[in-house]
Design a protein around this motif. Structure first.
Motif, PDB file in Angstrom:
ATOM      1  N   PHE A  96      42.573 -54.353  42.196  1.00 15.22           N
ATOM      2  CA  PHE A  96      43.928 -54.278  42.063  1.00 15.22           C
ATOM      3  C   PHE A  96      44.656 -54.761  43.087  1.00 15.22           C
ATOM      4  N   HIS A  97      46.120 -55.286  43.025  1.00 18.42           N
ATOM      5  CA  HIS A  97      46.584 -55.802  44.243  1.00 18.42           C
ATOM      6  C   HIS A  97      47.301 -54.483  45.068  1.00 18.42           C
ATOM      7  N   LYS A  98      47.355 -53.313  44.490  1.00 20.14           N
ATOM      8  CA  LYS A  98      47.925 -52.400  45.378  1.00 20.14           C
ATOM      9  C   LYS A  98      46.793 -50.864  44.757  1.00 20.14           C
ATOM     10  N   LYS A  99      46.783 -49.947  45.508  1.00 22.85           N
ATOM     11  CA  LYS A  99      46.030 -48.706  45.487  1.00 22.85           C
ATOM     12  C   LYS A  99      46.578 -48.105  44.055  1.00 22.85           C
ATOM     13  N   MET A 100      45.640 -47.632  42.972  1.00 22.31           N
ATOM     14  CA  MET A 100      45.910 -47.480  41.818  1.00 22.31           C
ATOM     15  C   MET A 100      45.390 -46.079  41.435  1.00 22.31           C
ATOM     16  N   SER A 101      46.192 -45.408  40.638  1.00 24.53           N
ATOM     17  CA  SER A 101      45.381 -44.005  40.002  1.00 24.53           C
ATOM     18  C   SER A 101      44.738 -44.452  38.834  1.00 24.53           C
ATOM     19  N   ILE A 102      43.376 -43.988  38.884  1.00 29.03           N
ATOM     20  CA  ILE A 102      42.496 -44.358  37.608  1.00 29.03           C
ATOM     21  C   ILE A 102      41.960 -42.703  36.998  1.00 29.03           C
ATOM     22  N   VAL A 103      42.029 -42.683  35.708  1.00 30.20           N
ATOM     23  CA  VAL A 103      41.458 -41.668  35.075  1.00 30.20           C
ATOM     24  C   VAL A 103      40.311 -41.891  34.305  1.00 30.20           C
ATOM     25  N   GLU A 104      40.101 -43.228  33.574  1.00 31.37           N
ATOM     26  CA  GLU A 104      38.853 -43.348  32.913  1.00 31.37           C
ATOM     27  C   GLU A 104      38.458 -44.722  32.581  1.00 31.37           C
ATOM     28  N   VAL A 105      37.457 -45.224  32.507  1.00 27.82           N
ATOM     29  CA  VAL A 105      37.210 -46.367  32.022  1.00 27.82           C
ATOM     30  C   VAL A 105      36.288 -46.368  30.704  1.00 27.82           C
ATOM     31  N   ALA A 106      36.614 -47.416  29.693  1.00 31.66           N
ATOM     32  CA  ALA A 106      36.163 -47.376  28.374  1.00 31.66           C
ATOM     33  C   ALA A 106      35.375 -48.864  28.281  1.00 31.66           C
ATOM     34  N   PHE A 107      34.098 -48.683  27.317  1.00 32.47           N
ATOM     35  CA  PHE A 107      33.455 -49.799  27.038  1.00 32.47           C
ATOM     36  C   PHE A 107      33.231 -49.843  25.489  1.00 32.47           C
ATOM     37  N   HIS A 108      33.171 -50.913  24.988  1.00 31.34           N
ATOM     38  CA  HIS A 108      32.858 -51.151  23.542  1.00 31.34           C
ATOM     39  C   HIS A 108      31.166 -51.727  23.593  1.00 31.34           C
ATOM     40  N   LEU A 109      30.389 -51.035  23.014  1.00 33.93           N
ATOM     41  CA  LEU A 109      28.960 -51.311  23.183  1.00 33.93           C
ATOM     42  C   LEU A 109      28.336 -51.237  21.576  1.00 33.93           C
ATOM     43  N   ASP A 110      27.367 -51.938  21.432  1.00 32.58           N
ATOM     44  CA  ASP A 110      26.692 -51.844  20.079  1.00 32.58           C
ATOM     45  C   ASP A 110      25.266 -52.197  19.928  1.00 32.58           C
ATOM     46  N   TYR A 111      24.732 -51.199  20.016  1.00 31.07           N
ATOM     47  CA  TYR A 111      23.085 -51.234  20.106  1.00 31.07           C
ATOM     48  C   TYR A 111      22.609 -51.747  18.978  1.00 31.07           C
ATOM     49  N   ASN A 112      23.140 -51.575  17.712  1.00 31.23           N
ATOM     50  CA  ASN A 112      22.598 -52.188  16.580  1.00 31.23           C
ATOM     51  C   ASN A 112      22.713 -53.610  16.525  1.00 31.23           C
ATOM     52  N   GLU A 143      21.264 -45.717  23.028  1.00 33.33           N
ATOM     53  CA  GLU A 143      21.781 -46.210  21.892  1.00 33.33           C
ATOM     54  C   GLU A 143      23.161 -46.369  21.417  1.00 33.33           C
ATOM     55  N   PRO A 144      24.305 -46.518  22.352  1.00 29.13           N
ATOM     56  CA  PRO A 144      25.561 -46.528  21.764  1.00 29.13           C
ATOM     57  C   PRO A 144      26.072 -47.324  20.857  1.00 29.13           C
ATOM     58  N   LEU A 145      27.270 -46.525  20.150  1.00 34.51           N
ATOM     59  CA  LEU A 145      27.687 -47.453  19.108  1.00 34.51           C
ATOM     60  C   LEU A 145      29.174 -47.187  18.774  1.00 34.51           C
ATOM     61  N   GLY A 146      29.934 -48.368  19.405  1.00 31.43           N
ATOM     62  CA  GLY A 146      31.466 -48.166  19.395  1.00 31.43           C
ATOM     63  C   GLY A 146      31.798 -47.885  20.847  1.00 31.43           C
ATOM     64  N   TRP A 147      32.860 -47.412  21.063  1.00 36.03           N
ATOM     65  CA  TRP A 147      33.681 -47.080  22.269  1.00 36.03           C
ATOM     66  C   TRP A 147      32.964 -45.776  23.092  1.00 36.03           C
ATOM     67  N   VAL A 148      32.640 -46.083  24.278  1.00 34.87           N
ATOM     68  CA  VAL A 148      32.147 -45.094  25.138  1.00 34.87           C
ATOM     69  C   VAL A 148      33.136 -44.864  26.448  1.00 34.87           C
TER      70      VAL A 148
END
Length: 213
Positions: A96-112, A143-148
């Motif tokens: 980021f170009h400045k210091k940011m407040s961050i609360v969570e990160v999400a990933f879309h994963l599909d083990y299948n 074995e995640p499926l979908g958003w984590v």
């Protein structure tokens, strides 16, 4: 499969499936780790208290196959993905170009679909630049499926309590894959921060209170 839509919530069709995850927190202050209730959850944030801040950052990857890079991990299409192309660990760098407040990160994963390309162990680090990153979360997925979604927070040096994470630089390290895979697939990645007061004033119901400056 996922909907081809610009609203990432359309990709969260795998409701009801739980993801077993162990979370380890590490802080630079005490250099100690402890296993806790992870708070890792399936699905992606729809809270009005959060906003997606990834568009305000510069994204880079440690390696990528041609046509499977930064654009694909940010295109709101769960049918596309980043595919790494080289030695481990695999890194997503979010600056980021400045210091940011961050609360969570999400990933879309599909083990299948991705099998041995699916991340198994993720390390999330934060700091001001490459050289001062501190590991704040380590998560193991099954074995995640979908958003984590993984909550992010700092630890108050004095009280030991959770505090808002503020950082210029966020790094996601894919430490290992399922089935001892070599390369990784991540289909989408989103970063969320708290909604700002000015975001609320941009809504219709608050527009009457705004003034030109």
């Amino acid at each position: 499969g996922c909907f081809r839509a610009h609203d990432p919530r359309h990709c969260a069709e795998y409701e009801g499936r739980r993801i077993a995850a162990d979370l380890i927190m590490a802080t630079a202050a005490n250099a100690a780790s402890s296993t806790v209730n992870s708070g890792v959850r399936e699905g992606i944030s729809t809270s009005r208290a959060h906003r997606e801040i990834g568009k305000e950052a510069v994204w880079s990857l440690s390696t990528a196959k041609p046509g499977n890079g930064v654009e694909q991990i940010r295109d709101d299409n769960c049918d596309t993905y980043w595919q790494s192309d080289g030695g481990q660990p695999h890194l997503i760098n979010i600056q980021f170009h400045k210091k940011m407040s961050i609360v969570e990160v999400a990933f879309h994963l599909d083990y299948n679909l991705d099998e041995s390309y699916t991340p198994k162990k993720l390390s999330i680090r934060a700091g001001s630049m490459f050289h001062d990153l501190v590991e704040i979360q380590v998560v193991e997925l099954h074995e995640p499926l979908g958003w984590v979604t993984i909550p992010l927070f700092a630890i108050d040096d004095k009280t030991g309590d959770q505090a808002m994470l503020r950082a210029h630089f966020l790094q996601i390290c894919v430490v290992s894959m399922h089935q001892n895979g070599r390369d990784t697939h991540i289909r989408q990645c989103k970063v969320f921060g708290p909604r700002r007061v000015e975001d609320d004033f941009s809504t219709v119901e608050f527009s009457q209170f705004s003034t030109l400056r």
